[in-house]
Scaffold this active site. Structure first.
Site, short mmCIF file in Angstrom:
data_model
loop_
_atom_site.label_atom_id
_atom_site.label_comp_id
_atom_site.label_asym_id
_atom_site.label_seq_id
_atom_site.Cartn_x
_atom_site.Cartn_y
_atom_site.Cartn_z
N PRO A 9 0.78 -1.23 0.00
CA PRO A 9 0.00 0.00 0.00
C PRO A 9 0.82 1.29 0.00
CG PRO A 9 -0.09 -1.08 2.14
CD PRO A 9 0.56 -2.04 1.19
N ASN A 10 0.30 2.24 -0.71
CA ASN A 10 0.83 3.61 -0.80
C ASN A 10 2.10 3.74 -1.64
OD1 ASN A 10 -1.20 4.81 0.97
ND2 ASN A 10 -0.21 3.64 2.59
N ARG A 17 4.63 11.17 -2.15
CA ARG A 17 4.43 10.75 -0.76
C ARG A 17 5.72 10.90 0.03
NH1 ARG A 17 4.88 4.52 0.99
NH2 ARG A 17 4.21 4.84 3.11
N TYR A 22 11.06 8.82 1.09
CA TYR A 22 11.03 7.81 0.03
C TYR A 22 11.61 8.28 -1.30
CZ TYR A 22 7.94 5.60 3.40
OH TYR A 22 7.43 5.06 4.55
N ASN A 73 8.08 -5.83 -1.29
CA ASN A 73 8.03 -4.68 -0.39
C ASN A 73 6.58 -4.56 0.06
OD1 ASN A 73 7.96 -2.28 0.97
ND2 ASN A 73 9.11 -1.11 -0.55
N ALA A 76 3.42 -0.95 4.59
CA ALA A 76 2.95 -0.96 5.99
C ALA A 76 2.54 -2.36 6.46
CB ALA A 76 1.78 0.00 6.14
N HIS A 79 4.61 -4.64 8.88
CA HIS A 79 4.62 -4.50 10.33
C HIS A 79 3.36 -5.03 11.00
CE1 HIS A 79 7.77 -1.90 8.88
NE2 HIS A 79 6.90 -1.05 8.36
N ASP A 86 2.22 -15.96 6.42
CA ASP A 86 1.77 -17.31 6.06
C ASP A 86 1.90 -17.55 4.56
OD1 ASP A 86 1.21 -17.85 8.68
OD2 ASP A 86 -0.96 -17.63 8.51
N GLU A 97 12.85 -9.63 1.06
CA GLU A 97 12.16 -8.44 1.59
C GLU A 97 12.98 -7.19 1.26
OE1 GLU A 97 11.58 -8.64 5.83
OE2 GLU A 97 10.90 -6.55 5.95
N HIS A 99 12.91 -2.70 1.33
CA HIS A 99 12.30 -1.41 1.67
C HIS A 99 13.19 -0.29 1.18
CE1 HIS A 99 9.50 -3.48 4.35
NE2 HIS A 99 10.55 -4.21 4.70
N LEU A 100 12.56 0.79 0.78
CA LEU A 100 13.32 1.98 0.36
C LEU A 100 14.00 2.63 1.56
CD1 LEU A 100 10.54 3.39 -1.93
CD2 LEU A 100 12.84 2.84 -2.74
N SER A 101 13.25 2.79 2.64
CA SER A 101 13.76 3.51 3.81
C SER A 101 14.42 2.54 4.79
CB SER A 101 12.61 4.26 4.50
OG SER A 101 11.68 3.33 5.03
N ARG A 106 13.68 4.11 12.10
CA ARG A 106 12.53 5.01 12.11
C ARG A 106 11.71 4.75 13.39
NH1 ARG A 106 9.58 4.63 6.52
NH2 ARG A 106 8.54 6.49 7.39
N ARG A 110 8.20 0.19 13.13
CA ARG A 110 8.71 -0.23 11.81
C ARG A 110 9.86 -1.23 11.93
NH1 ARG A 110 6.01 3.22 8.11
NH2 ARG A 110 5.56 5.19 9.11
#
Ligand code: DQA
Length: 143
Positions: A9-10, A17, A22, A73, A76, A79, A86, A97, A99-101, A106, A110
């Site tokens: 999402p997002n 954003r 990001y 990725n 949200a 977390h 599963d 896995e 992530h950009l950040s 943070r 997170r």
């Protein structure tokens, strides 16, 4: 070699954003650059993005029928989602896995990743470079 890249999402709002977190690259630009980086090694990448948890589960379940690995990725849902954990455990191909950040530096929530023990590797905190590292990792793994 074909890889499925799944975005949560997002991430469709990349570029507008929280650019200080990001970056300014849009989702389309990020995808294009990741695909270009992969294609230099003969790797093709199919991208799926959804704001809905169940869609992400569906994409994970479908991935083994078309690809040898997944770059995920979950945004949200990283977390919060037992369903994604599963699904990662349920499929037979490796999942990385990304992530950009830097999720470790943070907010404390997170630092929690529900999928972290089920993935073969994790790359985060380096923007698009995190994706390149995931591709390089999977290239080595599939040698
Ligand atoms: C993110 C980090 C998550 O904590 C956040 O919810 C996102 C993006 C990243 O790529 O840095 O949406 O996964």
């Amino acid at each position: 070699m074909h890889i499925t890249l799944i975005h949560g999402p997002n991430l469709n709002l990349l570029g507008q954003r929280e650019p200080e977190v990001y970056g300014v690259m849009t989702h389309d630009e990020l995808v294009k650059q990741v695909q270009e980086y992969a294609s230099a090694s003969g790797i093709t990448i199919q991208v799926k993005q959804s704001n809905h948890e169940g869609d992400l589960v569906d994409y994970l379940q479908y991935a083994p029928s078309v690809s040898v690995a997944v770059i995920l990725n979950p945004a949200a849902y990283t977390h919060t989602s037992v369903a994604l954990l599963d699904a990662v455990r349920a499929i037979s191909i490796p999942v990385v896995e990304v992530h950009l950040s830097d999720i470790e530096s943070r907010e404390p929530f997170r630092r929690v990743s529900y999928i972290k023990d089920a993935v073969v590797a994790r790359f985060f905190g380096k923007g698009i470079q995190s994706y390149y590292e995931a591709i390089d990792f999977l290239k080595e793994l599939n040698k």
